[in-house]
Write an enzyme that holds these catalytic residues in place. Sequence first.
Site, PDB file in Angstrom:
ATOM      1  N   GLY A 196      55.958  38.673 -37.199  1.00  0.00           N
ATOM      2  CA  GLY A 196      57.047  38.649 -38.167  1.00  0.00           C
ATOM      3  C   GLY A 196      56.958  39.670 -39.278  1.00  0.00           C
ATOM      4  N   ASP A 197      55.777  40.265 -39.482  1.00  0.00           N
ATOM      5  CA  ASP A 197      55.617  41.277 -40.542  1.00  0.00           C
ATOM      6  C   ASP A 197      54.525  42.245 -40.127  1.00  0.00           C
ATOM      7  OD1 ASP A 197      55.979  42.605 -42.925  1.00  0.00           O
ATOM      8  OD2 ASP A 197      54.798  41.209 -44.124  1.00  0.00           O
ATOM      9  N   LEU A 198      54.691  42.821 -38.941  1.00  0.00           N
ATOM     10  CA  LEU A 198      53.613  43.599 -38.324  1.00  0.00           C
ATOM     11  C   LEU A 198      53.722  45.071 -38.705  1.00  0.00           C
ATOM     12  CD1 LEU A 198      51.195  42.952 -36.526  1.00  0.00           C
ATOM     13  CD2 LEU A 198      52.567  43.642 -34.551  1.00  0.00           C
TER      14      LEU A 198
END
Length: 298
Positions: A196-198
């Site tokens: 989700g926040d890579l």
Amino acid sequence: MKQSEIIHLAKQEGLLLSEESFKINESGVDFRVAHATDLQGEKWILRIPRQKESMRHAIIEKRALDILSGNVTFQVPRWSIFTDQLIAYQQLDGVPAATIDMEQQVYVWELDEQNPPEEFYRSLGKAMAELHTLDTELLKDAGITIIEGKDMRAAMKERMNRIKQHFDIHPALWERWEKWLANEQIWPAHSGVRHGDLHPGHILINEESAVTGFIDWTEVSVGDVSFDFTAHLQIFGKEGLQKLLDAYGAAGGRTWSGMAAHIEEVKAAGAIVVAEYALVSGLDEMHKMAIQMLGASE
């Protein structure tokens, strides 16, 4: 929060830290991150919420990490301390692929960002494929958001409409989003577990630039895995994205004919994420950023 206050918080939980070892990273939106060493020489990561809202997903993140740690081969954090004011875990092997220089507002890289090694692509593709193909049933009771493949376009439409109620959106940008929604051919038919926040600050690598793990799982969910590729596209361009997709597919990641085009559209819809966070957090700087992004044609 001062260094002495953080050390005191850790001490209250039985973690005795060396003052000389302390280093604080201020780049995170939700958390300050401190690197420190305990009196036995073990290295620790401490996450200190910037505001109460920063902890909104913390219990869900912990449940997900507890499940992931026993079901993936790459490293994920295992929280030893979890309170309303402090999260702490022993430092994982490797270092972030890049960190943000707060003064210059640029990434400081641990690898050659102009020509990333093949091992970086191979290992990143492998780790992402492993995550995205993990049995989603494992996480069904963790409390994370779950959106099935058949529901993805409807869920995105709902998010778009919600943002439109609070912000002015450039007509050309809105038109692009609607064309994207209508183009069923490029949307995935499946969902998967996604970080989700890579971005590079959350990807750990070793001295050979091989990926060893992922950190900061605040946005973990089951849904459209394409979101995990957008930062890579932003930084390394279409050519870099294709290299990653090739490595991902070779490692067993599920691909589809319109995947690259879909990832480009997900990236173009990035303002939605910023606007959502602005509404949840109430932060003025995030609100201004959302206005700026939504007011642009792309």
